[in-house]
Each structure stands twice: as structure tokens, then as C-alpha cells.
Design an enzyme around this catalytic site. Structure first.
Site, PDB file in Angstrom:
ATOM      1  N   THR A   1      -9.581 -18.052   3.069  1.00  0.00           N
ATOM      2  CA  THR A   1     -10.787 -18.223   2.361  1.00  0.00           C
ATOM      3  C   THR A   1     -11.202 -17.854   1.372  1.00  0.00           C
ATOM      4  O   THR A   1     -12.420 -17.722   0.415  1.00  0.00           O
ATOM      5  CB  THR A   1     -13.170 -17.312   3.588  1.00  0.00           C
ATOM      6  OG1 THR A   1     -12.491 -16.431   4.304  1.00  0.00           O
ATOM      7  CG2 THR A   1     -12.549 -19.276   4.847  1.00  0.00           C
ATOM      8  N   GLY A   2     -10.382 -16.374   0.572  1.00  0.00           N
ATOM      9  CA  GLY A   2     -10.023 -15.909  -0.270  1.00  0.00           C
ATOM     10  C   GLY A   2     -10.108 -17.530  -1.991  1.00  0.00           C
ATOM     11  O   GLY A   2      -9.656 -17.868  -1.965  1.00  0.00           O
TER      12      GLY A   2
ATOM     13  N   GLU B   1       0.786  -8.677  -3.648  1.00  0.00           N
ATOM     14  CA  GLU B   1       1.068  -7.336  -4.383  1.00  0.00           C
ATOM     15  C   GLU B   1       0.235  -5.935  -4.509  1.00  0.00           C
ATOM     16  O   GLU B   1      -0.591  -6.144  -3.465  1.00  0.00           O
ATOM     17  CB  GLU B   1       1.484  -7.092  -6.669  1.00  0.00           C
ATOM     18  CG  GLU B   1       0.269  -8.200  -6.490  1.00  0.00           C
ATOM     19  CD  GLU B   1       0.774  -8.240  -8.540  1.00  0.00           C
ATOM     20  OE1 GLU B   1       1.813  -8.437  -8.736  1.00  0.00           O
ATOM     21  OE2 GLU B   1      -0.064  -9.298  -9.003  1.00  0.00           O
TER      22      GLU B   1
ATOM     23  N   GLU C   1      17.606  -7.791 -10.070  1.00  0.00           N
ATOM     24  CA  GLU C   1      17.237  -6.833 -11.238  1.00  0.00           C
ATOM     25  C   GLU C   1      17.797  -5.306 -11.915  1.00  0.00           C
ATOM     26  O   GLU C   1      18.185  -5.462 -10.349  1.00  0.00           O
ATOM     27  CB  GLU C   1      15.637  -7.117 -11.076  1.00  0.00           C
ATOM     28  CG  GLU C   1      14.361  -7.930 -11.135  1.00  0.00           C
ATOM     29  CD  GLU C   1      13.275  -7.423 -10.746  1.00  0.00           C
ATOM     30  OE1 GLU C   1      12.451  -8.319 -11.453  1.00  0.00           O
ATOM     31  OE2 GLU C   1      13.173  -6.616 -10.278  1.00  0.00           O
TER      32      GLU C   1
ATOM     33  N   HIS D   1      15.148  14.355  -8.001  1.00  0.00           N
ATOM     34  CA  HIS D   1      16.482  14.521  -8.000  1.00  0.00           C
ATOM     35  C   HIS D   1      17.399  13.880  -6.843  1.00  0.00           C
ATOM     36  O   HIS D   1      18.144  12.932  -6.597  1.00  0.00           O
ATOM     37  CB  HIS D   1      17.303  15.735  -7.654  1.00  0.00           C
ATOM     38  CG  HIS D   1      17.199  16.899  -9.221  1.00  0.00           C
ATOM     39  ND1 HIS D   1      18.216  16.361 -10.489  1.00  0.00           N
ATOM     40  CD2 HIS D   1      16.722  17.350  -9.023  1.00  0.00           C
ATOM     41  CE1 HIS D   1      17.631  16.881 -10.661  1.00  0.00           C
ATOM     42  NE2 HIS D   1      16.550  17.701 -10.848  1.00  0.00           N
TER      43      HIS D   1
END
Lengths: 290, 399, 399, 290
Positions: D17-18, D98, D209, D247
Site C-alpha cells: 500500500t506504500g 535500501e 564492484e 585494521h
């Protein structure tokens, strides 16, 4: 074969370097328990009562072949020690300490169930198998070998019943402290089943208390085919009950928890109800248990 | 109302958990984002008037006592005017509710109630899991509802390692037929209540009633009551300011018991009891109770030292009209010979004449008997507690 | 020091996490019961003198910059006297460390070091687990140690649902040969560091060095440095006061990028780039980079609106000496036609004369092309970004 | 049989519904995906794009027989929704959003692995099987049916490669977005294995990537017996790298993560390295893939 402790049981004591841990290690060793090691993080390399101390359970298991552990660890550290012990592959754990937060007990109970570990406590005197050994704090002098099993929610009442029987030369096959906390690691029916399946046990005494549902569930177990005679004493008939707040417990549990309800449930299931501890002797006489 | 023993009481109803007052619980709820009424706490009628003035009439006055069934016992009143408040406040502040004195009142806004819901979370002893209980019919008759309309109430046993998530709350509430906005609002409050339960190491956390406001769901829900009981054993690690447990024990002897680290319950009779375990203590009481009346229940747990039993004697002797003391102890984890020294030291220092019967078995039993006998204590060396009680009868006769 | 890309950077090293200054991290450590040195933070030499006066000489001055390798770059100095401190402080406060200006110094007590240990916790991308790394040889050469003496370093992958418990810490440290008091002390700090890691939703939490004090283990351990990087995506739910992320971005253009909600990295070249995804943006840069120099990297993520692309144009145009802009966007989750309207509105309002090439494909592509063309944008309708970059070459020539 | 989506895939849309959820539902329906329901707590009973909306996944599964779910749930609610979806028995979950906290992703990844659920994302465009359907946000117009599989860490670059191929009439068997977050729910080798085992895929393109170890691990998988030709493009050759602190990452990972290292690993394993996306056409010509 006795229950839980037998000739193959190799015990480590966690918290062995503490005051109680070291004293109780002496008593366990004197009772001829195979105590093969102890664990206190940071104290590895020392010995207590002739028993080697290790920094971790993993190391203790590697070095000694231990397969059982009894805890004298401070309450705040029990959660961590329990996870450690389960992860190290130990399959029997007796958690003696009291005052362990209930939320911790819920977590370690779930962990033990998931990993197939049998655990007793917290707030348990442990387990004693007369002539075989003991894990916990039960004073050995009160017990004698025989064929009656005792399960008790209360530590001191387990001594009382064993003492009453032993005075009349009625020995015990094993005495198991279930633990007195609101949540325990093994429930009454779990322990009852061990006795039902045990070739060295002829009859079982359940020492219960007011509150909770353990005895009601034990009654269900008995009704569902327990073959051995059972006697039961429920403490708390005249005990004051705290004032109650909140409803969730009552909703979940209905009328369970009263001494009357427990006695009725157990009686209906076929157990002999003892009104006072000493009546256990009438029961053994009546059933010809010796 | 007949009160069955609570879930976590176990025999150890005697070892009470830390109970929070309603107003303390509401403050906690507020910190966890649960909607609560505007309110204030007063220990005088003047303060109550001031608070009501700020909130605006009508207000509800609620006696702050640590016991259930308060509403039915007359501890909750509505004041429409300052005059009425003055009268009600004065009478409540001087009253007792179910035997407990009322020191404080909570004054809070009167909610415009459309409907009352219920949510509670407690520890289920047998499964060892937190259990979440919800109902669409909350209020004082919730236990009645549980018996008569089980379809209006449902519960969920949580995995203690996993926690309780909103989706589980929604699945639970769907079973009650909830939907739309009420479903998500109720679920939201329930998850927040679980956070309270977990972070405060609660044995019980309850909102009853959780009120649906008349202004509609847009106005939302309001927690107008709180019940929280905290696990004593976890008090030291709760990362929030907690009230001092000892301070809220009304009975001075029970408070002193807490201070020295034993469980002490004050009773009406005249036979003092000291035991080294709760089960043994209860059994002792059961056996005594057939013919005599216990003055108290004192249970040391596993921490006996000479000093502790000295203090236990001191505590038991504070009760007036005591006729005798029975000591019932086992040497398992406890060094009972050390304990015996404490008892005898007290007897000698205070020249106690009262008959004292002691049954003591286990590790160091012979040494213990010797010490007791040296203090004039009647020692029982047989196992049955009945034998000790028989000796007690011989010494004090029946009532 | 050759710096391989960090674990969680992924291509998205571009989307930086929230980094905490050393002094902020030490404050957090202190709140979690990790032993830390006495210290203060100064932004002037006067303040530094005051702090040192309270602590007592010698003191260590440490430039507060958000970059690794600070010590080797001259950012850490010891002052034996006030005079020395004055001189060192003044020079540090006016310096840059690895290109970052020094705004603040931490002044702290000089620890009496017997030995340097290392502990770090980070997110391991491939296993999806927190990984705990420990070494008995901490300090600036820790990565060297990892390569040359792998037996001095060990690690443990945690179950993210279970957490990390003291017994696991002890088992890990036993592998390094630790025992006795150092074993339990080190384990204790490690578990506390894990709590920091978990509660602050860290991507990395590190203490290097964790110092063993010369006064012996009785004197214990001291965390004399902190590295904490917090997951941007979790900032809003961390239940503790957090610094404002935007404020600590030094570059004003990058700060503005953060403000409008895009990833903007300022670069040295003269070709502006706007892309609707990080991968596409990187590929565009790779293709351009063969013959031209990007002025920036701007990546919108999945939130394109007309307004956002208007602001992106504004941001990209703030860079002086820009020669052209390339827009490379896909209509998947993004309504690129709306974005195109924002670009064109900016072009028209500001009468932009710069050549702009746009490749736009996916949902609403025809509408998008039309809008762009109306704004004078050179539209590429073929899939390969190489085609768009060829057009760019035609328009601006090579450098 | 195509991978992940086939004729039996019945999809629900969580967060339907968004704004994004409803728009993307329309695109998925238009692409002939079997979208059988949607879930938004509190919005049960309504419909979106003709699709019925439920309050819970349990109800959606009961009512529609759904066996796959795609998420358009706000980042803060994904953890809860994911547990719900797994518990409801769904075996394929695509997490599009995201900005999900990494600590949440670690937890749901562990949960999915434990319960045997295949999940993609977060920050994924999802999966598209040309002609069969799509779960996620991939713009259908760029794809065409065929026999090349694409796996991409980047959403937009998956479109780019599909677009380049489709323009030259080289179709795809399936295009899978692995998700661009530091931790993803399925790793590159997991997806590579699906293509290796898929009868409808002849060759695979890996779009990687800079950063992380996914491509290095994929290279191991290829070296360990992948039979189909693989081409790989790694973005980020000229990308600026953030300044590094700490590190632990470098210690764990050694030199993994650079474009150079990834290309070398994949090249050594037998993959064709593409320096620029358009070179994929040379590869397909060279290998006679069409």
C-alpha cells in the site's frame, strides 16, 4: 544402571576455587565421585583437593574426558558458564546456585533443550546415587543404597525423606533435587520418567510444594501409564501465601498451584498422598518396599 | 476474590519479588513510549488538590498499594470537584486497602472510555517461557472472562532467546478478531510492554485495562494501570534507577529479615521457626500447624554463618509473646556447626530462657549437636521433623 | 601505508559510515566500563595547557582526525613540560594530517606501557557475521603482524543472533596462549567492546593498542585509542546521543550532498556526473576516466523526485570550471521523467549553457527523452554508457 | 525450468500500500508476474491494483497459496517483516529496500540460512526472468528472453548489461540483483550455482564492484568446476576510495577488495574480464552466445 550418575560419569566442578566449590569438591571426592577436574577462568594450572583446575570447560574436557559438570559459579556468571559447558559437549549439568535471574534461566533452559543436554536446577542440591557418587551438596551421611527413588523440589526436604528412610534401613536408588526456582531446567515429569525407566528403582517419592504446575503435570504423567508405585508429600499446607498482583498467571494456570489441588491431582492419578513426611514409613511398609 | 497462588511464587511465594507501585510502572511505560494518562502522585490532600488543578476535573484518585483487587476494595474513586476530592483524598489517605496502609494517591485524568482491553506478560514456570496474554475484555473481571469466555482471551508462549516481535503480536491479536488500526496500535503497545518485561527482568508486566478512548482509535489507546513485578535476583543488573526494595516492606520484622539476608514472614502465632530451606520450613510449619501456631517463617537459604544465625535469633526474639523456638537445619551447603555457634552465642549473651528445640543433620552434625547442647538447646538427632515437634509439644504443651 | 579498501566499504566506500573521533569513542568506552586514560579535549593551546595541568606531565597530544595511520603521519606527540606542550600544540592545531585539518587535540596521561595488545570487531561481509579479531602484538604494525606472524593473531566469527559471550572471548584468547589474570581481563574488555559494537550498530569497533600497564596486571589494561564507525542506516535508532553526521563532513559540497540526501564525492576534474545508482556511477566514472577527469561522483539512490534532481543540478553546478555534465539514469524504482523535469527546470531558470548529455532508459523513458530534449539536453537512447561518453567527447573534446 | 521464478511462483508484495509498493505492483502485474496478494498490517481487506491486501503474511499464504514475497517495506520494519515471512513458510524473499541497518541484515541472513529460505538483497532490484515474471523493480522493457544469465551487485548496472545485450537481440535466462549492501542475504557463489545448474542458461555475466570478497569467492567457485563460460565486469577502477580507519577488516581480508585483485582472481579462474561494459558484445560474439 542407576540414573544420571553411573560408573562412566566423569565430573568437573565449575567454580571449584570458590569457598563453597572447594569444600563441596572435598565432600564429593570423599563420597567416591569421579571428580576429574575443575574450572575457574584465570585460575587454570592450580589444583583444589587434588583436582586439576582449568581455565575453560573446553580444556577440561580435552584433558580429562569429563562428561558431566556441577556448578558452584556465582549467579551472575551462570548464563555464560552454562553456554560454555553445553558448547564443550557436556551432556549433564547440575546448577546448584540460587538467585539466578529467571530471565537467564529461561534462556539456558531453551539452550539445553535445543542441544539435548540434561540439566538440573537452579537452586538444587543436585543428585546423589548412593554408592555411586554425587553431584551437588547433598550430605552423604543421610543416604543409603536401595531401591526407592526420590524427587524433590526442595533441597532440605530431600534430605529429610532420605534420612527418614535410611534410619529404617530403606535405601535409595537415587535422590534428585529438581531445583526450587520458578523455572527449572528439567521438570518433574522429566525426572519421573528417568525413574520409571530405571531398572534399579522400585518406587518413587515426589516431594512437592505449593505453587506452580509441576505436581499437576507429574500427575498427568503418572496417569498416562506410570507402572511404579508413587507416594507424594506436598509442603505448604499452612504456609502464608503472598498477596497477589496481576492476572496473567491466574489466567494461564487456572486453579493449579494449591496444595489441595496438587494432592487431588496426584491422588486421582494413583499416587499415595502423605500428609506428613513420617507417613512415608507407613507407605513403604504397606507396599512392602525395602 | 479467591486468590490462587501466582505463577512464579512457587512455594517461594515467601520470597516476594520486587513490586512496583502503579505510578512507578506508569512512569516506566511512558519511558518506553506506551501512552499513559496525565497524572501526579500525592501524599497529602493539598498535593492532590494541586495536581488535580493542573489536570482539570474530573480526576480519578487511586490508592497506591501493592496488592491486586484494589478497585473492588474501594481504592479507586472519581472526584468531580475540589470539594469532593478533598473529602475522598482525606478518607483514602487514612485508610487501609486489604490490610495495607495507603501512603500515596495517584491523581490522574479521567479517560473517556469506549472499551477496555487487557494485556499481560508473565513467566510460565512449567514451559520456562514468557507468556503473553491478551483479551478484548479487560478490566476487573478479566479472570472471570478467562473462565466464561475463553474465545475473548488468547496467549502466546515466546522463545526467550528470540524475544517477541510485532508480527507475533499481530498474529496473536488476529486470533481475537482485531483488524485495521486497532490491530497495529494494540500490537505496538504489546511489543513495548514486552520490552519493559525483558529490560526490567520482570516476572509480570501487565496493563489492565488498556483503554480504547471514546474519541476513537485516532485518539488511540491509554494504559490506565500498571502491574510490574521485578525479579529480585536481577535487581543489581537492571540498568535503570530502581527503588530500594527493603524500604517498601511495611512490616518492620520482615524488613529486618530482608536486611540481614533471610526470608522472614511475620505470622500471628507464638512458635518461632528457623529453617535452612524453604521446603523444610514449610514442612515444619505444616507439622507444627496441626496443634500450634507459628509466630513466623524464617528461612536462611544456603548462606549460614555464625553471624547470620546470631542475627536470626535476634530477629525471631523481637516477636513478643514467643513461647518457644524450633530450629530445623541441614548441613548440605550450610556449615551448620558455625550456625549453631551463633545461636548459642545469642542464647548466652541474652540469657535466653525460652525452650529451643533443634534438629540438625548432615555434614558436621555431631559437632553441631555438641555446640547446641552446650547452649541448653534440646537436640533432636532423628530425621523426622515430627520428632522435633513432638519434643516441642512436651516443652510448651498445646495451646 | 598501502590501504586496501575496508570491509564494509564495498563499492559504497562512497557512502561513508558515521565515524567517531577518538575522544568520542573513549567516552563511550568509559560508559561501558572499559578502562581509559585520564584525558581532555582542547581546541586551543590554552585549553590544552589547562588539561595537561590537571593531568600532570608528561602528557600525550593526539590530533583528532578521522583517518587511520595518524601516528605515523606525525599526529601523536609527547610533551614533557608546559613549554613543550605549547609548542607542539600550536603546530599540531595548525597542521593537516593526511589532508585533514586538525581542529581538536586530545590531551591524555602517558601510560606506563609494558605491552601492546589489539582487539577489533567488524562486520564480515561475506559470512554476514560480526568477526572479532585479537592479537598479543598490537600497535601501529598490527597489519604487518597479521602477515608475518599469523600465530600472534586470531579471530572468531559470531552468531549475530546469539551475540558474543565471555566464554567465547576466553576460548579465543586461549588460542593466543593467554592465561591467568590477563586472560580474564582481556576477555572482559573484549565483551564490553562487543557491547559497544552491538549497541552502537557499529561497522567497526577497535582498540589499538590495548595497553598492558607496567605496574603489572594488577594495574590492568588501558584502552589508549578508539576507532568506531557507526552504520549510517541505524543512526536514528541508537538510544544514545550521537553527534550530527553532516557537521563532521569537511568538504562543503559533500556536506551539501548529505543534506539533500545524495552521495556526493568531490573530485579534481571538470566533468560533472549524476547517476541513479552507485554501480552505474562507478562504471560511468571508469569509462570517462579513460580520457577525461570527473569533477565529482553524485549518486541519487532510489529516491529521485523532480525536486531532488533540481537540487542535484544546483550541487553539481557549484563546482567551478565545470566543462560538461553527464546524467546516467534508469527508470526502475526511480520516476526518471520527474527527475528530468527537475533538471530541465534548473537549466531554464539558470540559463545553463554547459553541454549536458543524458542517457535515460527504463520505465517512462520516452517521456523522459522528450523532457530532456526540451531543455536542450543531448539525449542518448542506446544502452551502452560508452555511447553517452562518446557524445561527451564530441561535445567537449579531450582534455 | 528457469531459476527462482517459474510458472509455480505465486508472489505477494509486502508494503503493497506504500507509494513505491503500489507502483511496482502495477509494473509486476503488467509483466505477467503472478502477484496473488499484498500485505500491509492494518490495511487488510483493501485492494491495490486489483490485488487483495492482508494484515499478515500468514493470512496471505492461507488465502492465496503464496510461496514468494517481494519487500517494499520501510527499512525499519524489514527485520520484523522478514521473520514473519519466514515463519509463514515463504521460501523465496526479495528485499528491495535500501538503508536497512547492517546489524539487522546479519540477523535475518542467519535466520534465512537456518530456515532454508532463499533471499536476495537488501538494496536489490530483485530478479527478472524474461517472459516468466519479475520480483522487484527491474524495468521490463530492457530485458528479453534468452540464454545468458546476469548476476549483478549493482541494480543499475544489471539494467545496463541487459540493455546492451537486448539491443543486439541476445536474450537473458534470468537477471539477478545480488544486492549492494555490505552484507547480503545470498552471496555471489550461491547465485552462480543456480545458473550453473540451470538448463536454460548457457553463459553467465558477473557484474561486480570494488570492495568486499564476493568476486574472489565467485572466482573460487568457478575454479572449482563451473562448466559454463563466465564474463565479468568489475566497476570502480577509477572510483575514489574513502579514507580508512581501523585494521580489523584488512586483517581478516588481506588484500581482497581491489578491482585489480578481483579481475586477477576471476581471470585466473577462467572468466573473461571485461574492461568496459560494451565489451560484453565482443565476448558473446567470441563465444557464439546468442
Amino acid at each position: 544402571m542407576s540414573i544420571l550418575i553411573d560408573d562412566n560419569t566423569r565430573v568437573i566442578v565449575q567454580g571449584i576455587t570458590g569457598k563453597i566449590g572447594s569444600v563441596q569438591t572435598r565432600w564429593m571426592v570423599e563420597y567416591d565421585t569421579k571428580v576429574v577436574g575443575g574450572v575457574t577462568p584465570g585460575k587454570g594450572g592450580s589444583t583444589v583437593e587434588g583436582v586439576p583446575v582449568f581455565d575453560s570447560v573446553e580444556e577440561a574436557v580435552e584433558q580429562t574426558g569429563a562428561n558431566a559438570s556441577v556448578f558452584f559459579v556465582p549467579a551472575a556468571f551462570v548464563l555464560d558458564a552454562f553456554y560454555e559447558t553445553v558448547d564443550a559437549g557436556i551432556k549433564l549439568i547440575v546448577v546448584v546456585p540460587e538467585h539466578i535471574p529467571v530471565h537467564d534461566v529461561m534462556k539456558i533452559r531453551a539452550y539445553a533443550l535445543e542441544k539435548g543436554v540434561f540439566a538440573l536446577g537452579p537452586t538444587t542440591p543436585g543428585i546423589l546415587v548412593p554408592g555411586k557418587g554425587k553431584m551437588g551438596i547433598m550430605p552423604g551421611s543421610l543416604f543409603s543404597p536401595g531401591r526407592v527413588g526420590i524427587i524433590s523440589r526442595s533441597g532440605t526436604l530431600s534430605y529429610e525423606f532420605a534420612g527418614i528412610l535410611s534410619e529404617k534401613n530403606i535405601g535409595q536408588s537415587a535422590v534428585v533435587g529438581m531445583g526450587a526456582d520458578p523455572v527449572v531446567l528439567s521438570n518433574l515429569p522429566d525426572i519421573l520418567k528417568l525413574f520409571e525407566d530405571d531398572g534399579e528403582t522400585d518406587a518413587v517419592i515426589i516431594v512437592g510444594e505449593v505453587g506452580g504446575m509441576q505436581e499437576e503435570k507429574a500427575a498427568e504423567f503418572i496417569a498416562n501409564g506410570m507402572t511404579k508405585p508413587v507416594a507424594s508429600y506436598i509442603a505448604g499446607r499452612f504456609s502464608p501465601q503472598g498477596k497477589r498482583m496481576g492476572h496473567a498467571g491466574a489466567i494461564i494456570r487456572g486453579s493449579a498451584g494449591t496444595v489441595k489441588g496438587k494432592c487431588e491431582a496426584l491422588g486421582t492419578a494413583g499416587a499415595t498422598i502423605l500428609k506428613s513426611p513420617i507417613e512415608v514409613l507407613d507407605w513403604t511398609a504397606d507396599k512392602d518396599i525395602h | 476474590m479467591e486468590v490462587p497462588p501466582g505463577p512464579r511464587k512457587n512455594a517461594r511465594g515467601l520470597k516476594s519479588p520486587m513490586r512496583l507501585y502503579e505510578y512507578e510502572g506508569l512512569d516506566i511505560f511512558e519511558g518506553f513510549g506506551i501512552p499513559v494518562p496525565r497524572r501526579g502522585v500525592a501524599d497529602s490532600t493539598e498535593d492532590a488538590l494541586l495536581i488535580a488543578g493542573e489536570i482539570g476535573y474530573p480526576v480519578v484518585l487511586k490508592a497506591q498499594v501493592l496488592v491486586g483487587g484494589r478497585g473492588l476494595a474501594g481504592g479507586v474513586k472519581t472526584a468531580e470537584t475540589p470539594e469532593e476530592l478533598e473529602e475522598l483524598s482525606a478518607s483514602l489517605l487514612n485508610s487501609e486497602i486489604k490490610g495495607l496502609p495507603v501512603h500515596k494517591l495517584m491523581v490522574c485524568e479521567k479517560a473517556d472510555i469506549l472499551n477496555e482491553l487487557y494485556m499481560g506478560i508473565t513467566v510460565d514456570g512449567f514451559s520456562g517461557k514468557p507468556v503473553v496474554v491478551v483479551s478484548t475484555e479487560g478490566g476487573v473481571n478479566i479472570e472471570e472472562t478467562a473462565r466464561t469466555s475463553p474465545d475473548k482471551i488468547t496467549s502466546f508462549y515466546c522463545d526467550p532467546a528470540f524475544g517477541f516481535f510485532p508480527y507475533q503480536a499481530r498474529m496473536l491479536l488476529r486470533r481475537l478478531g482485531l483488524s485495521e488500526r486497532l490491530l497495529t496500535l494494540f500490537a505496538d503497545v504489546l511489543v513495548r510492554l514486552y520490552r519493559v518485561f525483558a529490560q526490567f527482568e520482570a516476572l509480570i508486566a501487565e496493563i489492565n485495562p488498556l483503554v480504547v478512548l471514546k474519541t476513537g482509535y485516532q485518539g488511540g489507546l491509554l494504559a490506565v494501570d500498571s502491574v510490574i513485578e521485578v525479579d529480585n535476583s536481577a535487581l543489581s543488573r537492571i540498568k535503570r534507577p530502581m527503588p530500594e526494595l527493603t524500604e517498601r516492606i511495611e512490616n518492620p520484622l520482615e524488613r529486618k529479615g530482608r536486611e540481614i539476608g533471610v526470608t522472614y514472614v511475620d505470622l500471628g502465632g507464638d512458635i518461632g521457626i528457623i529453617s535452612s530451606g524453604a521446603g523444610l520450613g514449610m514442612a515444619t510449619m505444616d507439622i507444627i500447624g496441626e496443634r500450634l501456631k507459628p509466630a513466623n517463617f524464617l528461612e536462611t537459604g544456603g548462606g549460614i554463618t555464625e553471624e547470620l544465625l546470631y542475627k536470626c535469633m535476634e530477629l525471631v526474639m523481637m516477636k513478643s509473646d514467643l513461647r518457644a523456638i524450633i530450629i530445623n537445619i541441614y548441613g548440605g551447603i550450610n556449615p551448620i556447626h558455625e550456625g549453631a555457634r551463633g545461636v548459642v552465642r545469642y542464647i548466652k549473651e541474652h540469657k535466653v530462657k525460652l525452650p529451643i528445640v533443634a534438629k540438625a543433620l548432615g555434614n558436621h552434625q555431631e559437632e553441631t549437636w555438641e555446640i547446641f547442647r552446650d547452649g541448653g538447646v534440646h537436640v533432636i538427632t532423628e530425621a523426622p521433623t515430627e520428632k522435633a515437634v513432638e519434643r516441642l509439644y512436651e516443652l510448651v504443651g498445646e495451646e
